[in-house]
Enzyme design. Structure first.
Site, mmCIF file in Angstrom:
data_model
loop_
_atom_site.group_PDB
_atom_site.id
_atom_site.type_symbol
_atom_site.label_atom_id
_atom_site.label_comp_id
_atom_site.label_asym_id
_atom_site.label_seq_id
_atom_site.Cartn_x
_atom_site.Cartn_y
_atom_site.Cartn_z
ATOM 1 N N ASN A 13 0.871 -1.178 0.000
ATOM 2 C CA ASN A 13 0.000 0.000 0.000
ATOM 3 C C ASN A 13 0.908 1.228 0.000
ATOM 4 O OD1 ASN A 13 -1.795 2.044 0.503
ATOM 5 N ND2 ASN A 13 -2.276 1.408 2.603
ATOM 6 N N LYS A 15 0.186 4.235 -0.362
ATOM 7 C CA LYS A 15 -0.439 5.455 0.177
ATOM 8 C C LYS A 15 -0.150 6.625 -0.762
ATOM 9 C CE LYS A 15 -0.121 3.369 4.702
ATOM 10 N NZ LYS A 15 -0.054 3.530 6.145
ATOM 11 N N HIS A 100 -9.585 1.362 4.730
ATOM 12 C CA HIS A 100 -8.308 1.555 5.426
ATOM 13 C C HIS A 100 -8.517 2.525 6.584
ATOM 14 C CE1 HIS A 100 -4.211 2.769 6.295
ATOM 15 N NE2 HIS A 100 -3.837 1.642 5.744
ATOM 16 N N GLU A 102 -6.874 4.928 7.593
ATOM 17 C CA GLU A 102 -6.658 6.350 7.266
ATOM 18 C C GLU A 102 -7.896 6.935 6.583
ATOM 19 O OE1 GLU A 102 -2.888 5.768 5.301
ATOM 20 O OE2 GLU A 102 -2.034 5.234 7.249
ATOM 21 N N GLU A 172 -5.459 -4.583 10.655
ATOM 22 C CA GLU A 172 -4.438 -3.558 10.816
ATOM 23 C C GLU A 172 -4.721 -2.753 12.082
ATOM 24 O OE1 GLU A 172 -2.437 -2.587 6.797
ATOM 25 O OE2 GLU A 172 -4.141 -1.252 7.048
ATOM 26 N N GLY A 178 2.459 2.563 10.664
ATOM 27 C CA GLY A 178 3.415 3.648 10.478
ATOM 28 C C GLY A 178 4.105 4.080 11.758
ATOM 29 N N SER A 217 3.373 -1.845 10.405
ATOM 30 C CA SER A 217 4.820 -1.886 10.645
ATOM 31 C C SER A 217 5.454 -3.254 10.360
ATOM 32 C CB SER A 217 5.149 -1.408 12.062
ATOM 33 O OG SER A 217 4.764 -0.051 12.224
HETATM 34 P P1 PGA Z 1 2.763 0.459 7.603
HETATM 35 O O1 PGA Z 1 1.292 0.662 6.968
HETATM 36 O O2 PGA Z 1 3.312 -0.830 7.066
HETATM 37 O O3 PGA Z 1 3.548 1.669 7.133
HETATM 38 O O4 PGA Z 1 2.590 0.423 9.092
HETATM 39 C C1 PGA Z 1 0.430 -0.423 6.771
HETATM 40 C C2 PGA Z 1 -0.867 0.071 6.182
HETATM 41 O O5 PGA Z 1 -1.339 1.139 6.568
HETATM 42 O O6 PGA Z 1 -1.454 -0.599 5.300
#
Ligand code: PGA
Length: 256
Positions: A13, A15, A100, A102, A172, A178, A217
């Site tokens: 992903n 983003k 997601h 976000e 998640e 992140g 992460s």
């Molecule tokens: P990350 O994000 O691996 O940077 O923690 C995962 C995601 O949001 O899909």
């Protein structure tokens, strides 16, 4: 790796990251490193504007393409700024992320909207990757199971268990995204098992075949121990998917 015939998926992903030239280099490195594929599926989810180019970069490779979001509307029309599932399929996407965290937290997407997007994805022939997960406050309040049950239940209640037959779920935990703070394999496995049980209560067959990815992460250094757990069928990778060697290490951890 997960039980039986579930082929793991490692999805990147991106983003809102990347630029045309840098993304082309990244994909070229992934194409060079992915091998024949087979034991695991690699999926890339670039920003909308790069999908068409990415489809050409991955042509004749085992790498698949997904989008990060889609419109909940199915029919074309006056929806400025929205992108329909049919358009994503048109440029070569097979998958799309829905719900997601976000999108849920920064853009206020509700469970109802996520269900509508899930339905819109399937009506365009795309496989939705349904993201679920609790915030840190919810975990500290021991609400993890309730939150995940509500988020998965929203789809089950409206669309029925059969809708999960052509879908992927990604657990998640918001506090792990992140942040560099990964869920332990035990924490992740516990929630993955819960999700599989929720669906299994309505269809053992669909639950048994469902790929449930972990995200938050994931890195080359922790992927193998996560993917080794029974109900973890790969990962949804954010930051580490922007680095070819890191992402390939994660992919190879899933492909065994
Ligand atoms: P990350 O994000 O691996 O940077 O923690 C995962 C995601 O949001 O899909």
């Amino acid at each position: 790796m997960g039980v039986g015939a579930r082929t793991p998926i490692v999805a990147g992903n991106w983003k809102m990251n990347g630029a045309l030239n840098a993304s082309s280099d990244l994909v070229a490195a992934l194409v060079a490193g992915v091998g024949e594929g087979g034991d695991a599926e690699m999926l890339l989810c670039p920003p909308f504007v790069y999908l068409d180019a990415a489809a050409r970069w991955i042509e004749s490779t085992p790498i698949a393409l997904g989008a990060q979001d889609l419109a909940s509307e199915v029919e074309p029309g006056a929806y400025t700024g929205e992108v329909a599932g049919a358009m994503l399929a048109d440029v070569g996407c097979t998958h799309v992320i829905v719900g997601h965290s976000e999108r849920r937290t920064l853009y206020g997407e509700t469970d109802d909207q996520v269900v509508a997007k899930f339905r819109a994805a399937q009506s365009a022939g795309l496989v939705p990757i349904l993201c679920v997960g609790e915030t840190l406050a919810e975990r500290e309040d021991a609400d993890t199971a309730a939150v995940v049950t509500r988020q998965v239940g929203a789809v089950l209640d409206v669309l029925g268990v059969d809708a999960l037959g052509e879908a992927v779920v990604a657990y998640e935990p918001v506090w792990a995204i992140g942040t560099g703070r990964t869920a332990t394999p035990d924490q992740a496995q516990e929630v993955h098992a819960l999700i599989r049980a929720l669906i299994g209560a309505q269809s053992a067959t669909i639950a048994g075949g469902l790929r449930i990815l972990y995200g938050g992460s994931v890195k080359g250094a922790n992927a193998a121990e996560l993917f080794a757990r029974e109900d973890i069928d790969g990962g949804l990778i954010g930051g580490a998917s922007l680095d070819a060697s890191e992402f390939l290490t994660i992919f190879h951890a899933a492909s065994g």
